[in-house]
Design a protein around this motif. Structure first.
Motif, PDB file in Angstrom:
ATOM      1  N   LYS A 123      43.287  50.444  55.435  1.00  0.00           N
ATOM      2  CA  LYS A 123      42.241  51.095  54.663  1.00  0.00           C
ATOM      3  C   LYS A 123      42.610  52.566  54.540  1.00  0.00           C
ATOM      4  O   LYS A 123      42.700  53.269  55.546  1.00  0.00           O
ATOM      5  CB  LYS A 123      40.879  50.916  55.323  1.00  0.00           C
ATOM      6  CG  LYS A 123      40.425  49.468  55.407  1.00  0.00           C
ATOM      7  CD  LYS A 123      39.041  49.339  56.021  1.00  0.00           C
ATOM      8  CE  LYS A 123      38.594  47.886  56.057  1.00  0.00           C
ATOM      9  NZ  LYS A 123      37.213  47.754  56.617  1.00  0.00           N
ATOM     10  N   ILE A 124      42.821  53.011  53.302  1.00  0.00           N
ATOM     11  CA  ILE A 124      43.241  54.379  53.049  1.00  0.00           C
ATOM     12  C   ILE A 124      42.003  55.224  52.752  1.00  0.00           C
ATOM     13  O   ILE A 124      41.313  55.006  51.758  1.00  0.00           O
ATOM     14  CB  ILE A 124      44.220  54.449  51.867  1.00  0.00           C
ATOM     15  CG1 ILE A 124      45.457  53.572  52.146  1.00  0.00           C
ATOM     16  CG2 ILE A 124      44.632  55.886  51.592  1.00  0.00           C
ATOM     17  CD1 ILE A 124      46.357  53.397  50.945  1.00  0.00           C
ATOM     18  N   GLN A 125      41.712  56.164  53.629  1.00  0.00           N
ATOM     19  CA  GLN A 125      40.567  57.047  53.435  1.00  0.00           C
ATOM     20  C   GLN A 125      40.874  58.053  52.332  1.00  0.00           C
ATOM     21  O   GLN A 125      41.908  58.717  52.360  1.00  0.00           O
ATOM     22  CB  GLN A 125      40.245  57.788  54.732  1.00  0.00           C
ATOM     23  CG  GLN A 125      39.015  58.667  54.666  1.00  0.00           C
ATOM     24  CD  GLN A 125      37.730  57.863  54.589  1.00  0.00           C
ATOM     25  OE1 GLN A 125      37.605  56.816  55.223  1.00  0.00           O
ATOM     26  NE2 GLN A 125      36.769  58.337  53.815  1.00  0.00           N
ATOM     27  N   ILE A 126      39.971  58.143  51.359  1.00  0.00           N
ATOM     28  CA  ILE A 126      40.122  59.098  50.266  1.00  0.00           C
ATOM     29  C   ILE A 126      39.251  60.314  50.587  1.00  0.00           C
ATOM     30  O   ILE A 126      38.020  60.264  50.478  1.00  0.00           O
ATOM     31  CB  ILE A 126      39.721  58.489  48.912  1.00  0.00           C
ATOM     32  CG1 ILE A 126      40.469  57.165  48.670  1.00  0.00           C
ATOM     33  CG2 ILE A 126      39.983  59.484  47.789  1.00  0.00           C
ATOM     34  CD1 ILE A 126      41.975  57.298  48.590  1.00  0.00           C
ATOM     35  N   ALA A 127      39.873  61.387  51.015  1.00  0.00           N
ATOM     36  CA  ALA A 127      39.150  62.574  51.485  1.00  0.00           C
ATOM     37  C   ALA A 127      38.221  63.123  50.406  1.00  0.00           C
ATOM     38  O   ALA A 127      38.610  63.258  49.242  1.00  0.00           O
ATOM     39  CB  ALA A 127      40.147  63.652  51.904  1.00  0.00           C
ATOM     40  N   GLY A 128      36.982  63.414  50.806  1.00  0.00           N
ATOM     41  CA  GLY A 128      36.017  64.005  49.895  1.00  0.00           C
ATOM     42  C   GLY A 128      35.364  63.032  48.943  1.00  0.00           C
ATOM     43  O   GLY A 128      34.532  63.438  48.124  1.00  0.00           O
ATOM     44  N   SER A 129      35.705  61.770  49.030  1.00  0.00           N
ATOM     45  CA  SER A 129      35.133  60.789  48.098  1.00  0.00           C
ATOM     46  C   SER A 129      33.736  60.370  48.537  1.00  0.00           C
ATOM     47  O   SER A 129      33.362  60.474  49.713  1.00  0.00           O
ATOM     48  CB  SER A 129      36.045  59.560  47.986  1.00  0.00           C
ATOM     49  OG  SER A 129      36.144  58.889  49.227  1.00  0.00           O
ATOM     50  N   VAL A 130      32.960  59.883  47.561  1.00  0.00           N
ATOM     51  CA  VAL A 130      31.582  59.474  47.812  1.00  0.00           C
ATOM     52  C   VAL A 130      31.327  58.055  47.300  1.00  0.00           C
ATOM     53  O   VAL A 130      30.704  57.243  47.977  1.00  0.00           O
ATOM     54  CB  VAL A 130      30.593  60.445  47.143  1.00  0.00           C
ATOM     55  CG1 VAL A 130      29.142  59.969  47.325  1.00  0.00           C
ATOM     56  CG2 VAL A 130      30.754  61.857  47.692  1.00  0.00           C
ATOM     57  N   PHE A 131      31.821  57.768  46.078  1.00  0.00           N
ATOM     58  CA  PHE A 131      31.497  56.501  45.422  1.00  0.00           C
ATOM     59  C   PHE A 131      32.696  56.041  44.608  1.00  0.00           C
ATOM     60  O   PHE A 131      32.708  56.129  43.390  1.00  0.00           O
ATOM     61  CB  PHE A 131      30.270  56.698  44.519  1.00  0.00           C
ATOM     62  CG  PHE A 131      29.617  55.433  44.045  1.00  0.00           C
ATOM     63  CD1 PHE A 131      28.727  54.740  44.851  1.00  0.00           C
ATOM     64  CD2 PHE A 131      29.860  54.945  42.769  1.00  0.00           C
ATOM     65  CE1 PHE A 131      28.100  53.579  44.397  1.00  0.00           C
ATOM     66  CE2 PHE A 131      29.249  53.799  42.305  1.00  0.00           C
ATOM     67  CZ  PHE A 131      28.362  53.115  43.124  1.00  0.00           C
ATOM     68  N   LEU A 132      33.735  55.569  45.305  1.00  0.00           N
ATOM     69  CA  LEU A 132      34.921  55.067  44.615  1.00  0.00           C
ATOM     70  C   LEU A 132      34.522  53.868  43.767  1.00  0.00           C
ATOM     71  O   LEU A 132      33.759  53.013  44.204  1.00  0.00           O
ATOM     72  CB  LEU A 132      36.001  54.689  45.617  1.00  0.00           C
ATOM     73  CG  LEU A 132      36.534  55.835  46.487  1.00  0.00           C
ATOM     74  CD1 LEU A 132      37.595  55.330  47.448  1.00  0.00           C
ATOM     75  CD2 LEU A 132      37.081  56.978  45.638  1.00  0.00           C
ATOM     76  N   ASN A 133      35.091  53.800  42.559  1.00  0.00           N
ATOM     77  CA  ASN A 133      34.573  52.817  41.614  1.00  0.00           C
ATOM     78  C   ASN A 133      35.654  51.907  41.034  1.00  0.00           C
ATOM     79  O   ASN A 133      35.770  50.750  41.429  1.00  0.00           O
ATOM     80  CB  ASN A 133      33.805  53.531  40.502  1.00  0.00           C
ATOM     81  CG  ASN A 133      32.684  52.708  39.942  1.00  0.00           C
ATOM     82  OD1 ASN A 133      32.774  51.492  39.885  1.00  0.00           O
ATOM     83  ND2 ASN A 133      31.613  53.359  39.516  1.00  0.00           N
ATOM     84  N   ASP A 134      36.460  52.396  40.110  1.00  0.00           N
ATOM     85  CA  ASP A 134      37.465  51.521  39.519  1.00  0.00           C
ATOM     86  C   ASP A 134      38.859  51.862  40.032  1.00  0.00           C
ATOM     87  O   ASP A 134      39.111  52.965  40.530  1.00  0.00           O
ATOM     88  CB  ASP A 134      37.436  51.632  37.996  1.00  0.00           C
ATOM     89  CG  ASP A 134      38.036  50.402  37.323  1.00  0.00           C
ATOM     90  OD1 ASP A 134      38.285  49.393  38.019  1.00  0.00           O
ATOM     91  OD2 ASP A 134      38.280  50.432  36.103  1.00  0.00           O
TER      92      ASP A 134
END
Length: 279
Positions: A123-134
């Motif tokens: 699982k790759i954490q996307i820094a600063g993300s809130v609501f990854l979508n597509d």
């Protein structure tokens, strides 16, 4: 970038053999699969021996870290192969494939799944993300994932994330096209080249864009989550194919099979996936 637009337009019109004003598309329903808990995205998987579908299932709130989500596997005729193909996700949404890896947007993480072994690799954490979508992936294996609530598109190269685009209003649907990226930004369909300067391909959608699929070079089918599906011509003309807003039949992140010209639509709150023949 102007050369790209011209190429998209000219190739598409040659393929049509008629002006977009003369061509009228429609969708004919061919099947519907029920009892899929909150389906958000459909991905068509074309393998050497057969074609099947992955369907992301939220099975709860769209922004909840609850472990209820997962991915189902369906046959191309809608039969359920494995409703619990992958479980334990958190409101999974868009998906993309590169080689044997399935990438799934999961709120603030990009989940990487080994398709053959049917297991989560990382699982790759996307820094600063809130609501990854597509999610989309280009021919080199570079993954792009949108964050609708921060108006950003992230790039993940060799499992290393970075911010690729900022200030993309309501960034949602994505489709990689060569070295370019097609982006659904609210009611506008954008083309973003390597220079990262967005150009508008089409606008005037009644709701924010969700799913984007290319039907032929320069032409697209676009869904808007509240219940709208459009055909988009290379000259920017849009044609409404479905409006199910009054019936509250949502049309989320669509999948499309170019070989059969079939469209697969997740009906979010109805817990169904509906297949249509594009005509």
């Amino acid at each position: 970038m102007k050369k790209i637009i011209t190429l998209l337009l000219s190739c598409s019109l040659l393929g049509l053999g008629a002006s977009p004003a003369m061509a009228q598309h429609k969708l004919q329903q061919i099947w519907q699969t029920a009892n899929l808990p909150t389906p958000e995205s459909v991905l068509v998987v074309n393998e050497e021996k057969f074609t099947y579908l992955f369907v992301s299932l939220i099975d709860g709130q769209g922004d909840a870290v609850d472990g209820k989500g997962g991915v189902a596997k369906l046959a191309i005729d809608g039969a359920v192969i494995d409703k619990d193909w992958i479980t334990g996700l958190n409101a999974p949404k868009g998906m993309a494939i590169y080689k044997n890896r399935l990438y799934v947007a999961d709120l603030t993480e990009l989940v990487v799944i080994d398709i053959e072994d049917q297991k989560i690799l990382k699982k790759i954490q996307i820094a600063g993300s809130v609501f990854l979508n597509d999610v989309t992936v280009n021919s080199s294996g570079v993954v792009f994932v949108s964050d609708t609530r921060t108006n950003k598109v992230h790039r993940v190269d060799d499992d290393t994330p970075s911010v690729y685009l900022e200030n993309i209003s309501n960034a949602n649907g994505l489709k990689a096209f060569g070295s370019n990226l097609i982006v659904g930004a609210g009611p506008e369909l954008l083309l973003v080249g390597p220079d990262k300067k967005p150009l508008i391909l089409a606008k005037g959608f009644a709701q924010g864009i969700d799913g984007i699929e290319m039907t032929k070079r320069g032409e697209f089918i676009v869904s808007c989550w509240p219940g709208l599906i459009y055909y988009v011509y290379a000259n920017g003309k849009i044609e409404l194919l479905i409006d199910s807003q009054a019936q509250k039949i949502n049309t989320a992140d669509i999948g499309f099979d170019p070989a059969t010209q079939r469209l697969f639509v997740p009906n979010f709150f109805k817990n169904t996936v509906t297949a249509y023949q594009l005509q």
